[in-house]
Design a protein around this motif. Structure first.
Motif, PDB file in Angstrom:
ATOM      1  N   UNK A 296      59.463  53.712  79.523  1.00 41.88           N
ATOM      2  CA  UNK A 296      58.391  52.866  78.989  1.00 41.88           C
ATOM      3  C   UNK A 296      58.091  53.222  77.536  1.00 41.88           C
ATOM      4  N   UNK A 297      58.007  54.505  77.248  1.00 42.60           N
ATOM      5  CA  UNK A 297      57.715  54.951  75.876  1.00 42.60           C
ATOM      6  C   UNK A 297      58.791  54.464  74.907  1.00 42.60           C
ATOM      7  N   UNK A 298      60.054  54.587  75.297  1.00 45.82           N
ATOM      8  CA  UNK A 298      61.138  54.162  74.408  1.00 45.82           C
ATOM      9  C   UNK A 298      61.148  52.653  74.191  1.00 45.82           C
ATOM     10  N   UNK A 299      60.903  51.886  75.241  1.00 43.61           N
ATOM     11  CA  UNK A 299      60.891  50.425  75.082  1.00 43.61           C
ATOM     12  C   UNK A 299      59.691  49.998  74.243  1.00 43.61           C
ATOM     13  N   UNK A 300      58.560  50.639  74.453  1.00 34.00           N
ATOM     14  CA  UNK A 300      57.381  50.335  73.639  1.00 34.00           C
ATOM     15  C   UNK A 300      57.628  50.677  72.172  1.00 34.00           C
ATOM     16  N   UNK A 301      58.286  51.802  71.922  1.00 35.92           N
ATOM     17  CA  UNK A 301      58.629  52.187  70.555  1.00 35.92           C
ATOM     18  C   UNK A 301      59.552  51.149  69.932  1.00 35.92           C
ATOM     19  N   UNK A 302      60.549  50.685  70.691  1.00 34.27           N
ATOM     20  CA  UNK A 302      61.458  49.640  70.213  1.00 34.27           C
ATOM     21  C   UNK A 302      60.665  48.376  69.880  1.00 34.27           C
ATOM     22  N   UNK A 303      59.756  47.986  70.769  1.00 34.09           N
ATOM     23  CA  UNK A 303      58.940  46.784  70.540  1.00 34.09           C
ATOM     24  C   UNK A 303      58.116  46.916  69.260  1.00 34.09           C
ATOM     25  N   UNK A 304      57.466  48.059  69.086  1.00 38.16           N
ATOM     26  CA  UNK A 304      56.555  48.224  67.961  1.00 38.16           C
ATOM     27  C   UNK A 304      57.269  48.453  66.637  1.00 38.16           C
ATOM     28  N   UNK A 305      58.333  49.224  66.633  1.00 35.62           N
ATOM     29  CA  UNK A 305      59.009  49.594  65.383  1.00 35.62           C
ATOM     30  C   UNK A 305      60.077  48.589  64.954  1.00 35.62           C
ATOM     31  N   UNK A 306      60.785  48.020  65.901  1.00 35.73           N
ATOM     32  CA  UNK A 306      61.916  47.149  65.560  1.00 35.73           C
ATOM     33  C   UNK A 306      61.564  45.671  65.701  1.00 35.73           C
ATOM     34  N   UNK A 307      60.813  45.338  66.748  1.00 28.15           N
ATOM     35  CA  UNK A 307      60.529  43.932  67.031  1.00 28.15           C
ATOM     36  C   UNK A 307      59.206  43.459  66.436  1.00 28.15           C
ATOM     37  N   UNK A 308      58.561  44.277  65.640  1.00 32.29           N
ATOM     38  CA  UNK A 308      57.329  43.855  64.989  1.00 32.29           C
ATOM     39  C   UNK A 308      56.136  43.726  65.919  1.00 32.29           C
ATOM     40  N   UNK A 309      56.143  44.430  67.038  1.00 37.20           N
ATOM     41  CA  UNK A 309      54.993  44.432  67.936  1.00 37.20           C
ATOM     42  C   UNK A 309      55.024  43.397  69.030  1.00 37.20           C
ATOM     43  N   UNK A 310      56.040  42.562  69.079  1.00 33.08           N
ATOM     44  CA  UNK A 310      56.120  41.566  70.153  1.00 33.08           C
ATOM     45  C   UNK A 310      57.538  41.560  70.728  1.00 33.08           C
ATOM     46  N   UNK A 311      57.604  41.316  72.034  1.00 28.22           N
ATOM     47  CA  UNK A 311      58.906  41.268  72.704  1.00 28.22           C
ATOM     48  C   UNK A 311      58.755  40.404  73.951  1.00 28.22           C
ATOM     49  N   UNK A 312      59.772  39.612  74.230  1.00 30.61           N
ATOM     50  CA  UNK A 312      59.780  38.773  75.424  1.00 30.61           C
ATOM     51  C   UNK A 312      60.248  39.607  76.614  1.00 30.61           C
ATOM     52  N   UNK A 313      59.904  39.132  77.813  1.00 28.84           N
ATOM     53  CA  UNK A 313      60.270  39.860  79.032  1.00 28.84           C
ATOM     54  C   UNK A 313      61.775  40.080  79.113  1.00 28.84           C
ATOM     55  N   UNK A 314      62.548  39.020  78.916  1.00 22.77           N
ATOM     56  CA  UNK A 314      64.001  39.136  79.073  1.00 22.77           C
ATOM     57  C   UNK A 314      64.597  40.120  78.072  1.00 22.77           C
ATOM     58  N   UNK A 315      64.126  40.072  76.845  1.00 24.74           N
ATOM     59  CA  UNK A 315      64.626  41.004  75.832  1.00 24.74           C
ATOM     60  C   UNK A 315      64.263  42.445  76.201  1.00 24.74           C
ATOM     61  N   UNK A 316      63.038  42.663  76.681  1.00 31.17           N
ATOM     62  CA  UNK A 316      62.616  44.011  77.088  1.00 31.17           C
ATOM     63  C   UNK A 316      63.425  44.479  78.299  1.00 31.17           C
ATOM     64  N   UNK A 317      63.685  43.572  79.240  1.00 30.68           N
ATOM     65  CA  UNK A 317      64.459  43.937  80.428  1.00 30.68           C
ATOM     66  C   UNK A 317      65.887  44.301  80.040  1.00 30.68           C
ATOM     67  N   UNK A 318      66.523  43.487  79.201  1.00 37.67           N
ATOM     68  CA  UNK A 318      67.897  43.766  78.774  1.00 37.67           C
ATOM     69  C   UNK A 318      67.958  45.083  78.010  1.00 37.67           C
ATOM     70  N   UNK A 319      67.009  45.307  77.118  1.00 37.45           N
ATOM     71  CA  UNK A 319      66.980  46.566  76.368  1.00 37.45           C
ATOM     72  C   UNK A 319      66.874  47.754  77.331  1.00 37.45           C
ATOM     73  N   UNK A 320      65.996  47.659  78.306  1.00 34.51           N
ATOM     74  CA  UNK A 320      65.790  48.753  79.248  1.00 34.51           C
ATOM     75  C   UNK A 320      67.032  48.986  80.099  1.00 34.51           C
ATOM     76  N   UNK A 321      67.653  47.916  80.574  1.00 36.69           N
ATOM     77  CA  UNK A 321      68.881  48.066  81.367  1.00 36.69           C
ATOM     78  C   UNK A 321      69.971  48.727  80.528  1.00 36.69           C
ATOM     79  N   UNK A 322      70.145  48.270  79.297  1.00 38.58           N
ATOM     80  CA  UNK A 322      71.145  48.884  78.418  1.00 38.58           C
ATOM     81  C   UNK A 322      70.842  50.355  78.175  1.00 38.58           C
TER      82      UNK A 322
END
Length: 182
Positions: free
Chosen positions: A55-81
Motif C-alpha cells: 500500500x505504501x509503495x502504490x500510494x507513493x507511486x500515485x503521489x510522486x509519479x501520477x500527480x496525486x490521482x490514479x484510477x483503480x485499474x492502473x493501481x491494480x496493474x501497478x500492484x500486480x506488477x
C-alpha cells in the motif's frame, strides 16, 4: 499513454525490487524459525506487514509519479506488477536456498514434528496423520525448481489478490480545477 506505461513498469520494477529484497530477508527467518520460535514469530509478523508495504509503495507511486490521482485499474496493474517483480527476485533466492543450502532440512523438521505429534497422541489429529505424511512425501519428491516455481506462482497469485483492496484504497480521482485554491 506509452509514457505512463513505461513509468508504471519502471516504478513497479523499482518498488518490486525493494519488496523482493524484503521478502528474501524475511524468508531467511523461516528455516531459522524452525529451530528458534521467536524468529518464526518474527517471520509471520513481517509477512503480515507485506500488504501495508505494498500500500505504501502504490500510494507513493500515485503521489510522486501520477500527480496525486490514479484510477483503480492502473493501481491494480501497478500492484500486480510490483508483486510479480518481487516474486521473480525472491524466486532466485528460493532456488539458491533449496538447491544448495536446505538439503531436506525443512521437510525433515516437519516430519520430526509429525512424529512428535503422533507419539503424543494429539487429540483430533488421528485421521490426519496419514494424510500429512503423504503430503510430506509428495513435497519431498519435488525438485528445487519445482518448489521455486510453486512458491513464485503462489506469491504472484496472492499478490494479485492483495492488489484488489490495495487499489481500492489507493485510487483517487483528479481534483477538479474549481476545487483547487487560488
Amino acid at each position: 499513454m506509452t509514457e505512463n506505461r513505461s513509468y508504471l513498469q519502471k516504478y513497479a520494477m523499482h518498488f518490486g525490487t525493494y519488496m523482493g529484497v524484503y521478502w528474501i530477508l524475511k524468508f531467511i527467518l523461516f528455516p531459522l524459525g524452525l529451530s528458534i520460535p521467536f524468529l518464526l514469530f518474527l517471520f509471520v509478523g513481517l509477512t503480515l506487514g507485506v500488504p501495508f508495504m505494498g500500500y505504501y509503495y502504490v500510494r507513493t507511486y500515485r503521489d510522486k509519479v501520477c500527480g496525486g490521482s490514479i484510477k483503480f485499474l492502473q493501481a491494480w496493474i501497478f500492484t500486480v506488477f510490483m508483486y510479480m517483480f518481487a516474486a521473480l527476485l525472491t524466486a532466485v533466492a528460493h532456488f539458491i536456498y533449496f538447491r544448495f543450502i536446505d538439503h531436506g532440512f525443512i521437510i525433515q523438521t516437519y516430519m520430526a514434528m509429525l512424529e512428535t505429534m503422533d507419539k503424543n497422541n494429539v487429540p483430533g489429529m488421528g485421521g490426519y496423520m496419514e494424510q500429512l505424511r503423504d503430503l510430506m512425501d509428495t513435497i519431498s519428491s519435488l525438485t528445487p525448481i519445482d518448489i521455486t516455481m510453486q512458491l513464485m506462482s503462489q506469491n504472484v497469485f496472492y499478490g494479485s489478490l492483495l492488489a484488489i483492496p490495495t487499489a481500492l484504497f489507493v485510487m483517487r480521482k483528479p481534483k477538479s480545477p474549481e476545487m483547487q485554491p487560488l
